[in-house]
Design a protein around this motif. Structure first.
Motif, short mmCIF file in Angstrom:
data_model
loop_
_atom_site.label_atom_id
_atom_site.label_comp_id
_atom_site.label_asym_id
_atom_site.label_seq_id
_atom_site.Cartn_x
_atom_site.Cartn_y
_atom_site.Cartn_z
N GLN A 155 -51.34 -18.10 14.30
CA GLN A 155 -52.65 -17.68 14.78
C GLN A 155 -53.30 -16.74 13.79
N GLY A 156 -54.63 -16.81 13.74
CA GLY A 156 -55.37 -15.90 12.89
C GLY A 156 -55.40 -14.50 13.48
N ILE A 157 -55.35 -13.50 12.62
CA ILE A 157 -55.42 -12.12 13.10
C ILE A 157 -56.56 -11.35 12.43
N THR A 158 -57.45 -12.10 11.78
CA THR A 158 -58.61 -11.45 11.19
C THR A 158 -59.87 -12.00 11.84
N GLN A 159 -60.92 -11.22 11.73
CA GLN A 159 -62.21 -11.63 12.26
C GLN A 159 -63.24 -11.62 11.14
N ARG A 160 -64.18 -12.49 11.25
CA ARG A 160 -65.25 -12.55 10.26
C ARG A 160 -66.31 -11.51 10.63
N GLU A 177 -58.75 -15.75 5.38
CA GLU A 177 -58.22 -15.47 6.72
C GLU A 177 -56.73 -15.17 6.62
N VAL A 178 -56.28 -14.25 7.45
CA VAL A 178 -54.86 -13.93 7.52
C VAL A 178 -54.33 -14.48 8.82
N PRO A 186 -58.10 -6.75 16.57
CA PRO A 186 -57.13 -6.05 17.43
C PRO A 186 -56.70 -6.87 18.64
N GLN A 187 -57.60 -7.69 19.17
CA GLN A 187 -57.23 -8.51 20.33
C GLN A 187 -56.23 -9.59 19.95
N ALA A 188 -56.43 -10.19 18.79
CA ALA A 188 -55.48 -11.22 18.34
C ALA A 188 -54.11 -10.60 18.08
#
Length: 185
Positions: free
Chosen positions: A62-67, A50-51, A79-81
């Motif tokens: 806050q995380g800016i990646t999605q699984r 996770e980034v 993109p929402q994060a």
């Protein structure tokens, strides 16, 4: 090199070599110890892949990646994060920090999204901006800045020197503000 009448407040460091995040961490620590007020983000890669980005103004992360699931090859960036992080960063620019640090100018920014608006707003406010630019986004960066950004080596002292000089310059009123949108306009 630009002449003294053209005051640049935007600099890029290459994001192809390892150590960019560690370099930005060190630079931020030194500048804070010197009393500078910083905005923007530092990027942290977690052991699970996770980034996360750490907000320099608030200290929050806050995380800016999605699984995406096993075998997925799509972009992991959420993109929402990232849009939420950008909105928060825009709000912190109202406090007129000494420097804005952006850990990536990548695909999202090249496409006009991500943290691009934060960079634009900082330049409008004459806040110096330090950005790590992905090699594959270099053409978009050059188009975005119109070639007005300083190019820095991946060298701690060179980056610190630029930041200190840019912060001193921004405290004066003789800067050329960046244009809204693309700097090349």
């Amino acid at each position: 090199m630009h002449d003294e009448t053209e005051r640049l407040i935007l600099a890029a460091i290459p994001l192809g070599a390892p150590g960019v995040d560690a370099l930005l961490d060190e630079v931020v620590a030194v500048l804070r110890a010197e009393g500078l007020i910083l905005a923007g983000f530092l990027q942290e890669r977690q052991p699970d892949g996770e980034v996360r980005i750490r907000d320099l103004a608030t200290g929050g992360a806050q995380g800016i990646t999605q699984r995406l699931g096993p075998g997925s090859r799509g972009c992991k960036l959420d993109p929402q994060a990232l849009a939420g992080a950008a909105a928060g960063a825009l709000a912190t620019l109202g406090a007129d920090p000494d420097l804005l640090v952006i850990p990536r100018f990548g695909k999202a920014e090249a496409e006009g999204h991500g943290l691009r608006t934060v960079i634009e707003r900082a330049c409008e406010r004459q806040i110096p901006v330090l950005v790590a630019v992905r090699q594959d986004s270099r053409p978009a960066w050059d188009d975005f800045t119109g070639g007005l950004a300083e190019e820095l080596p991946l060298d701690r002292q060179a980056v610190l020197d630029w930041c200190r000089t840019a912060c001193r310059r921004s405290q004066k009123s003789n800067l050329t503000p960046c244009a809204s949108g693309s700097f090349a306009e």
